[in-house]
Motif scaffolding. Sequence first.
Motif, PDB file in Angstrom:
ATOM      1  N   LYS A 132       0.932  -1.053   0.007  1.00  0.00           N
ATOM      2  CA  LYS A 132      -0.043  -0.149   0.100  1.00  0.00           C
ATOM      3  C   LYS A 132       0.755   1.159  -0.061  1.00  0.00           C
ATOM      4  O   LYS A 132       0.532   2.375  -0.731  1.00  0.00           O
ATOM      5  CB  LYS A 132      -0.910  -0.121   1.004  1.00  0.00           C
ATOM      6  N   LEU A 133       1.999   1.038   0.513  1.00  0.00           N
ATOM      7  CA  LEU A 133       2.840   2.311   0.868  1.00  0.00           C
ATOM      8  C   LEU A 133       3.582   2.695  -0.736  1.00  0.00           C
ATOM      9  O   LEU A 133       3.593   3.718  -1.125  1.00  0.00           O
ATOM     10  CB  LEU A 133       3.848   2.179   1.818  1.00  0.00           C
ATOM     11  N   ASN A 136       1.783   4.392  -3.336  1.00  0.00           N
ATOM     12  CA  ASN A 136       1.748   6.010  -3.287  1.00  0.00           C
ATOM     13  C   ASN A 136       2.795   6.428  -3.973  1.00  0.00           C
ATOM     14  O   ASN A 136       2.835   7.665  -4.585  1.00  0.00           O
ATOM     15  CB  ASN A 136       1.771   6.384  -1.800  1.00  0.00           C
ATOM     16  N   ALA A 322      -6.612   4.590   6.487  1.00  0.00           N
ATOM     17  CA  ALA A 322      -6.419   5.328   5.476  1.00  0.00           C
ATOM     18  C   ALA A 322      -7.866   5.473   4.501  1.00  0.00           C
ATOM     19  O   ALA A 322      -7.892   6.600   3.832  1.00  0.00           O
ATOM     20  CB  ALA A 322      -5.504   4.395   4.566  1.00  0.00           C
ATOM     21  N   GLU A 326      -8.868   9.223   3.347  1.00  0.00           N
ATOM     22  CA  GLU A 326      -8.992   9.461   1.895  1.00  0.00           C
ATOM     23  C   GLU A 326     -10.455  10.033   1.463  1.00  0.00           C
ATOM     24  O   GLU A 326     -10.463  11.151   0.946  1.00  0.00           O
ATOM     25  CB  GLU A 326      -8.704   8.526   1.205  1.00  0.00           C
ATOM     26  N   HIS A 333      -4.065  13.902   2.738  1.00  0.00           N
ATOM     27  CA  HIS A 333      -3.552  12.685   2.011  1.00  0.00           C
ATOM     28  C   HIS A 333      -2.070  12.567   2.775  1.00  0.00           C
ATOM     29  O   HIS A 333      -1.924  11.225   2.779  1.00  0.00           O
ATOM     30  CB  HIS A 333      -3.332  12.824   0.599  1.00  0.00           C
ATOM     31  N   TRP A 334      -1.293  13.442   3.151  1.00  0.00           N
ATOM     32  CA  TRP A 334       0.002  13.071   3.696  1.00  0.00           C
ATOM     33  C   TRP A 334      -0.528  12.503   5.004  1.00  0.00           C
ATOM     34  O   TRP A 334       0.519  11.714   5.559  1.00  0.00           O
ATOM     35  CB  TRP A 334       0.603  14.649   4.037  1.00  0.00           C
ATOM     36  N   SER A 336      -2.577  10.122   5.581  1.00  0.00           N
ATOM     37  CA  SER A 336      -2.827   8.771   5.012  1.00  0.00           C
ATOM     38  C   SER A 336      -1.619   8.145   4.836  1.00  0.00           C
ATOM     39  O   SER A 336      -1.337   6.960   5.272  1.00  0.00           O
ATOM     40  CB  SER A 336      -3.593   8.831   3.982  1.00  0.00           C
ATOM     41  N   THR A 337      -0.565   8.754   4.359  1.00  0.00           N
ATOM     42  CA  THR A 337       0.745   8.048   3.963  1.00  0.00           C
ATOM     43  C   THR A 337       1.345   7.964   5.432  1.00  0.00           C
ATOM     44  O   THR A 337       2.211   6.882   5.645  1.00  0.00           O
ATOM     45  CB  THR A 337       1.691   9.006   3.073  1.00  0.00           C
ATOM     46  N   THR A 340       0.127   4.879   7.210  1.00  0.00           N
ATOM     47  CA  THR A 340       0.553   3.592   6.507  1.00  0.00           C
ATOM     48  C   THR A 340       1.961   3.271   7.168  1.00  0.00           C
ATOM     49  O   THR A 340       2.316   2.202   7.572  1.00  0.00           O
ATOM     50  CB  THR A 340       0.710   3.704   4.924  1.00  0.00           C
ATOM     51  N   VAL A 341       2.877   4.607   7.299  1.00  0.00           N
ATOM     52  CA  VAL A 341       4.225   4.313   7.606  1.00  0.00           C
ATOM     53  C   VAL A 341       3.997   3.730   9.089  1.00  0.00           C
ATOM     54  O   VAL A 341       4.920   2.999   9.522  1.00  0.00           O
ATOM     55  CB  VAL A 341       5.122   5.606   7.575  1.00  0.00           C
TER      56      VAL A 341
END
Length: 501
Positions: A132-133, A136, A322, A326, A333-334, A336-337, A340-341
């Motif tokens: 998923k990461l 991006n 996420a 979204e 959006h940042w 969401s990233t 994920t991290v």
Amino acid sequence: MLFKKSIDSLIKESNESGEGTLKRTLGVGNLVALGIGAIIGAGLFVRTAAAAADHAGPAVTLSFILAAVGCGLAGLCYAEFASMIPIAGSAYTYSYATMGEVVAWIIGWDLVLEYALGAATVSIAWSEYLNKLLENFGCSVPYALCHSPFQTSPDGISGIINLPALFIVCLLTFVLIRGTQESATLNGIIVILKVAIVIAFIAIGWGFMNPANHTPYIPVNEGEVKFLKGQEGFFDFFTHSFGKFGWSGIIAGAGVVFFAFIGFDAVSTAAQEAKNPKKDMPAGILISLAICTVLYVLFGHVITGVANYTEFAGAGKEASVAYAIEKYMHNYHWLSTLVTVAILAGFSSVILVMLLGQSRVFFSMSKDGLVPKMFSAVHPKFKTPYKSNLIFLVFVGLFAAFVPGDVVGDMTSIGTLFAFTLVCIGVIVLRKTDPNRERPFKTPFMPVVPILGAAVCILMMIGLGRHNWERLMIWMVLGFIIYFAYSVKHSIVRKNQKLQK
């Protein structure tokens, strides 16, 4: 109750130093971080949405509170044992001292479900979120190289091996072999990162909550209503409607989100590596539990307020956080990233602590002769049980690389709840059999706390359903075969007690 291990011998063993012993390097801060590292992970980021969608709705916060009560009561019992018997092995060691070798073996074998299979399951989830990461950034691992041979994509592509899952297990195993202090330092960095992201989601998401998503807070269970009015029998209710929202849904949801609390007991497996275990072990267990409970309740409240719980049954299933960001938190959006991290980091620390816990339990079992000596072999330089780490690397790695993650399902939760139940019972037994023993930390309100702890754990086990009970029984039968084929013949406690006669 035969063949108990003397508490005096355990305390003597915990004070040993030099060759063949574990190095004491962990302070209270390390132990709290170890607990948080094990607790915040797959459970929070994945199981919350599943429990809300299938069982509790917005009342998943009440499921978290019920699970926390069960863990807190069990944690008080763990804290008493950990301060009295500061030695690796956790529930296994405590059971050996209170209820004898057979129960200790059951617990030790049961903990394989929590630690080894749990680590494998989380590593498979780690692989999914890595993809998923990468998406991006416009790339991904080919399907065949990140799925098991038993999985096929909608396009008809068959999996071959889950390389990312195998990679993270290998990497973290070698970090553990390098040293417990180094592992704790890495874990501490990960904990700071993922706690910061969780707090950021709660703080920002609070402003995006829609009150309509929390109405009704406890979705109606029609079968439960009929049962409470006497219009439906208990068997029909339990078979068809139990756990599908309503108050029974909160109980079933607690059994599901309980996975989110698994790991605090891993603190007690590191007792033999704590600098001041009598003081620091209770603090490490209870503080990590308290911090995570507050974060969990707030997280559950926010995520079911931002998105309606019914959405998590489909589109928002696994990547629920996420998805919510979204769809409803525009211009973030940042975040969401970063989430994920944080999930990747969270999964990594959970795998790390589970692998550590598993090797320490088998370290103690090997010292007692119940499993082969190789599991207690300590590296001459790093002072870690490196052979045990390598053996479980193979076991966990094979599972991670070649078996789908949903095969184990809730087995990890039911196995851990069973262990917690026996620890609660063990505290009562030891208060009766050895009342004068020094207890640096005492479980309060005896025997109410351990009785309630055992009752809540059993209640959550019931909520996990019949099939998980069946799987637990099969696992226990396999364990007894190994016990009577190998452990009975090699048990050091048995040999010593027979010689004394």
